[in-house]
Write a protein that holds these residues in place. Sequence first.
Motif, short mmCIF file in Angstrom:
data_model
loop_
_atom_site.label_atom_id
_atom_site.label_comp_id
_atom_site.label_asym_id
_atom_site.label_seq_id
_atom_site.Cartn_x
_atom_site.Cartn_y
_atom_site.Cartn_z
N GLU A 28 0.81 -1.22 0.00
CA GLU A 28 0.00 0.00 0.00
C GLU A 28 0.84 1.27 0.00
OE1 GLU A 28 -3.29 -0.01 -0.52
OE2 GLU A 28 -2.90 -2.16 -0.76
N GLY A 29 1.98 1.24 0.65
CA GLY A 29 2.92 2.34 0.59
C GLY A 29 2.51 3.65 1.20
N LEU A 30 1.68 3.66 2.24
CA LEU A 30 1.30 4.92 2.87
C LEU A 30 2.39 5.45 3.80
CD1 LEU A 30 -2.45 4.24 3.62
CD2 LEU A 30 -1.45 5.60 1.76
N GLY A 57 -0.51 0.83 11.17
CA GLY A 57 -0.55 -0.61 11.35
C GLY A 57 0.83 -1.22 11.39
N ALA A 58 0.93 -2.39 12.00
CA ALA A 58 2.21 -3.08 12.12
C ALA A 58 2.71 -3.53 10.75
CB ALA A 58 2.08 -4.28 13.05
N ASP A 59 1.80 -3.69 9.81
CA ASP A 59 2.19 -4.12 8.46
C ASP A 59 2.01 -2.98 7.45
OD1 ASP A 59 -0.55 -4.00 8.54
OD2 ASP A 59 -0.87 -5.91 7.55
N GLY A 60 2.10 -1.75 7.92
CA GLY A 60 1.82 -0.60 7.07
C GLY A 60 3.01 0.07 6.42
N VAL A 61 4.22 -0.50 6.53
CA VAL A 61 5.42 0.14 6.01
C VAL A 61 5.89 -0.54 4.73
CG1 VAL A 61 7.80 0.83 6.50
CG2 VAL A 61 6.13 0.73 8.36
N GLU A 83 6.62 8.47 -5.84
CA GLU A 83 5.43 9.10 -6.44
C GLU A 83 4.36 8.06 -6.76
OE1 GLU A 83 4.71 12.38 -6.84
OE2 GLU A 83 6.55 12.80 -5.76
N SER A 84 4.77 6.90 -7.22
CA SER A 84 3.81 5.85 -7.55
C SER A 84 3.16 5.25 -6.31
CB SER A 84 4.48 4.75 -8.37
OG SER A 84 4.93 5.27 -9.60
N CYS A 89 3.91 9.71 4.27
CA CYS A 89 5.18 10.10 4.86
C CYS A 89 6.30 9.19 4.38
CB CYS A 89 5.11 10.11 6.38
SG CYS A 89 4.44 8.64 7.13
N VAL A 90 7.51 9.75 4.43
CA VAL A 90 8.71 9.05 4.00
C VAL A 90 9.77 9.18 5.09
CG1 VAL A 90 10.57 8.94 2.28
CG2 VAL A 90 8.24 9.53 1.56
N VAL A 91 10.43 8.09 5.40
CA VAL A 91 11.57 8.10 6.32
C VAL A 91 12.80 7.69 5.53
CG1 VAL A 91 12.61 7.00 8.35
CG2 VAL A 91 10.16 7.53 8.34
#
Length: 154
Positions: A28-30, A57-61, A83-84, A89-91
């Motif tokens: 998902e890449g949020l 979420g724990a699986d959201g990265v 971008e895709s 947010c980005v770390v």
Amino acid sequence: MNDARNIYAHDRSRVWDEFAVNLSGSREGLFVAVCTASTSEEARTAIVKSAQALGYGADGVTFVTIDATGTRLTAPQLIDIVESMDPLCVVAADAGSTLLFAEAAQKLVEPNEPTRLNGREVRAFDDLNELMHTPAGKQRAWALLKTLPSFPRS
């Protein structure tokens, strides 16, 4: 929403197909974490726990590894991935990923400072792996990560 009707799903799938060796985690890449080489288990856990605490979420990265098994991403490839994925947010976990992301975004990215680029919250580190070696370093990392936005609730 049906993925066939989701305009973002197509580009995410393309990126996952094209850069599969460089990507891991959530499709998902949020919440995207970029690193030059693989992050340490402690740094990866810190990122995942931060994402979880912020409601992703724990699986959201989604993890993006610039140097993965002999394949090095270029700045245009990295910005294409980000971008895709269209994250909130980005770390950037280390100096190399911070520099490449800054080149890709064509903006200065200051390590250890909250930054907003192209509608995204960005948190960059000189070396998140190194920060994980001491309690004080862990606290510094958490202090910056917790400034990321919480996942929006409807």
